[in-house]
Design a protein around this motif. Structure first.
Motif, short mmCIF file in Angstrom:
data_model
loop_
_atom_site.label_atom_id
_atom_site.label_comp_id
_atom_site.label_asym_id
_atom_site.label_seq_id
_atom_site.Cartn_x
_atom_site.Cartn_y
_atom_site.Cartn_z
N MET A 293 1.01 -1.16 -0.03
CA MET A 293 0.11 -0.18 0.00
C MET A 293 1.05 1.09 0.16
N ALA A 294 0.68 2.29 -1.00
CA ALA A 294 1.46 3.27 -1.17
C ALA A 294 0.54 4.32 -2.01
N GLY A 295 1.34 5.16 -2.78
CA GLY A 295 0.53 5.99 -3.47
C GLY A 295 -0.89 5.62 -4.07
N ASP A 296 -1.00 4.56 -4.82
CA ASP A 296 -2.09 4.21 -5.51
C ASP A 296 -3.43 4.05 -4.42
N GLN A 297 -2.86 3.45 -2.98
CA GLN A 297 -3.95 3.18 -2.24
C GLN A 297 -4.58 4.53 -1.64
N LEU A 298 -3.65 5.64 -1.64
CA LEU A 298 -3.85 6.98 -1.25
C LEU A 298 -4.97 7.45 -2.09
N ASN A 299 -4.66 7.14 -3.47
CA ASN A 299 -5.79 7.70 -4.34
C ASN A 299 -7.27 6.92 -4.21
N GLN A 300 -7.00 5.90 -3.96
CA GLN A 300 -8.29 5.07 -3.59
C GLN A 300 -9.01 5.51 -2.29
N ASP A 301 -8.14 5.93 -1.22
CA ASP A 301 -8.65 6.47 0.05
C ASP A 301 -9.52 7.65 -0.40
N ILE A 302 -8.78 8.60 -1.28
CA ILE A 302 -9.30 9.92 -1.43
C ILE A 302 -10.65 9.69 -2.24
N ALA A 303 -10.83 8.72 -3.09
CA ALA A 303 -11.97 8.70 -3.80
C ALA A 303 -13.30 7.97 -2.93
N SER A 304 -12.73 7.27 -2.17
CA SER A 304 -13.66 6.48 -1.09
C SER A 304 -14.22 7.60 -0.41
N PHE A 305 -13.32 8.40 0.45
CA PHE A 305 -13.89 9.56 1.18
C PHE A 305 -14.56 10.38 0.42
N ILE A 306 -14.66 10.83 -0.67
CA ILE A 306 -15.43 11.89 -1.26
C ILE A 306 -16.97 11.19 -1.89
N LYS A 307 -16.65 9.70 -1.94
CA LYS A 307 -17.94 9.05 -2.42
C LYS A 307 -18.90 9.11 -0.98
N ASP A 308 -18.05 8.68 0.20
CA ASP A 308 -18.88 8.59 1.37
C ASP A 308 -19.37 9.58 1.94
N HIS A 309 -18.67 10.85 1.95
CA HIS A 309 -18.73 12.36 2.56
C HIS A 309 -19.61 13.26 1.88
N HIS A 310 -19.14 12.95 0.54
CA HIS A 310 -20.01 13.90 -0.48
C HIS A 310 -20.94 13.60 -1.55
N GLY A 311 -20.86 12.21 -1.60
CA GLY A 311 -22.02 11.52 -2.34
C GLY A 311 -21.51 11.87 -3.91
N LEU A 312 -20.14 12.01 -4.15
CA LEU A 312 -19.55 12.07 -5.57
C LEU A 312 -18.72 11.12 -5.87
N VAL A 313 -18.83 10.59 -7.12
CA VAL A 313 -17.80 9.62 -7.71
C VAL A 313 -16.95 10.26 -8.46
N VAL A 314 -15.50 10.14 -8.26
CA VAL A 314 -14.53 10.77 -8.88
C VAL A 314 -13.81 9.72 -9.62
N GLY A 315 -12.92 9.90 -10.54
CA GLY A 315 -12.05 9.17 -11.27
C GLY A 315 -10.71 9.10 -10.74
N GLU A 316 -9.66 8.18 -11.26
CA GLU A 316 -8.28 7.84 -10.63
C GLU A 316 -7.75 9.39 -10.96
N HIS A 317 -7.66 10.03 -12.29
CA HIS A 317 -6.98 11.08 -12.36
C HIS A 317 -7.36 12.36 -11.37
N THR A 318 -8.55 12.28 -11.08
CA THR A 318 -9.17 13.42 -10.25
C THR A 318 -8.71 13.23 -8.85
N ALA A 319 -8.73 11.95 -8.36
CA ALA A 319 -8.15 11.55 -6.86
C ALA A 319 -6.65 11.98 -6.99
N GLU A 320 -5.91 11.50 -7.91
CA GLU A 320 -4.40 12.01 -7.92
C GLU A 320 -4.09 13.41 -7.76
N LYS A 321 -5.02 13.94 -8.77
CA LYS A 321 -4.63 15.36 -8.56
C LYS A 321 -4.97 16.20 -7.12
N ILE A 322 -6.06 15.46 -6.67
CA ILE A 322 -6.36 16.21 -5.16
C ILE A 322 -5.27 15.70 -4.26
#
Length: 338
Positions: free
Chosen positions: A176-205
């Motif tokens: 687990m490293a950078g890719d896992q962190l991208n997934q963590d961000i995407a999951s957090f945004i989906k759970d807390h904001h009801g928004l689905v974002v792609g891999e590019h967006t998660a990495e940019k954040i």
């Protein structure tokens, strides 16, 4: 005459060091394939731009997962494409290749990596472990009888090692490293904001707002994606402290792994690490405050290397040159009967 090359075959990026030139290639580990014909359409940066944006007959593949090969044929095609771009082959000779891998790979995974390098146009292929090579690339002298600790945080794996006399004394690799962190961000945004974002967006954040510690004046950014409830496009705002919350659990697991490595170190080497501190390398080392996070738990100084993204490729090149120097020395000693 072929020029020898060092390759950092990363889950997120491939970096190649060419003898006498330094790092000449840094491209995403992505290949775009036409699923109907199995033909490779694009490799590297061009293929990365297609991720999440392709029609059904085109697939953007990451052939490496967690630092190891998940699709052998695609990895070999990707490596052959990158090596072909560099013009490192001689008329009759092939370049020697030093390629790097996580410390916990199996013998089968090890053979697959070496075979992919050989079939992509390499001469002699050497495989070395990432934290050892990263330490050399970061400027640490690991060949003395003193302890050096390095934490190499890449895209797919985080490798933690204590080195002395040119080799690994104790190590741990967690997938687990950078890719896992991208997934963590995407999951957090989906759970807390009801928004689905792609891999590019998660990495940019992660790049713009990523932090390992809470901050007093958090920066914010607008994020666009698809609303979970309505399925329509939607924009929200997210701040740095929310991103810290998203990354917290994964970063803490990396810290726990580092603590467990330190706990197994012989006392003499432990005292060296108190003096010298810990070196952070790899792309995830660029995360704001990650050095302070490690230092607060490990109770030793922690520093981020000068060019954390380049350390593995640079170290691989330096190791090849060192090996050649040793070989030349042996040949001379043989010649003069020593």
């Amino acid at each position: 005459m072929a020029k020898d090359i060092g390759i950092d075959l990363g889950t997120a990026n491939v970096l190649i060091y060419v003898q006498g030139k330094g790092i000449v290639l840094n491209e995403p580990s992505v290949v775009a394939i036409d699923t109907q014909t199995n033909k490779v359409l694009a490799v590297g940066s061009e293929a990365y731009r297609m991720v999440g944006r392709t029609p059904s007959n085109i697939r953007a593949i990451r052939p490496l997962k967690n630092g190891v090969i998940s699709d052998f044929d695609v990895t070999q095609e990707m490596l052959a494409y990158f090596i072909g771009k560099l013009s490192v082959k001689g008329f009759v000779s092939k370049p020697n290749i030093m390629i790097c891998a996580p410390t916990n790979i199996t013998e089968i995974e090890r053979k697959a990596i070496m075979q992919a390098a050989e079939q992509s146009g390499g001469g002699k292929v050497y495989l070395e472990y990432e934290p050892k090579v990263a330490a050399i690339g970061a400027g640490l002298d690991i060949f003395k009888p003193s302890g050096n600790m390095v934490i190499d945080m890449g895209g797919g794996t985080c490798d933690i090692a204590v080195l002395s006399l040119g080799d690994i004394v104790t190590s741990q690799s967690i997938r687990m490293a950078g890719d896992q962190l991208n997934q963590d961000i995407a999951s957090f945004i989906k759970d807390h904001h009801g928004l689905v974002v792609g891999e590019h967006t998660a990495e940019k954040i992660k790049i713009e707002l990523g932090t390992a510690l809470k901050v007093d004046e958090p920066k914010t950014m607008a994020v666009r994606g698809r609303d979970v409830a309505s399925g329509m496009p939607k924009q929200i705002e997210i701040n740095q402290n929310e991103v810290e919350e998203a990354l917290h659990d994964t970063l803490y697991q990396i810290v726990r792994a580092a603590i467990s490595v330190l706990e197994t170190v012989p006392p003499e080497l432990a005292s060296d690490i108190i003096d010298r501190g810990v070196m952070l390398t790899g792309g995830t080392a660029l995360l704001h405050g990650v050095d302070q996070l490690f230092s607060s738990y490990l109770k030793v100084p922690v520093v981020v290397s000068q060019d954390p993204l380049d350390n593995v490729a640079k170290g691989a090149g330096e190791m090849l040159e060192r090996m050649q120097g040793d070989d030349n020395g042996k040949k001379k000693r043989k010649k003069y009967g020593k």
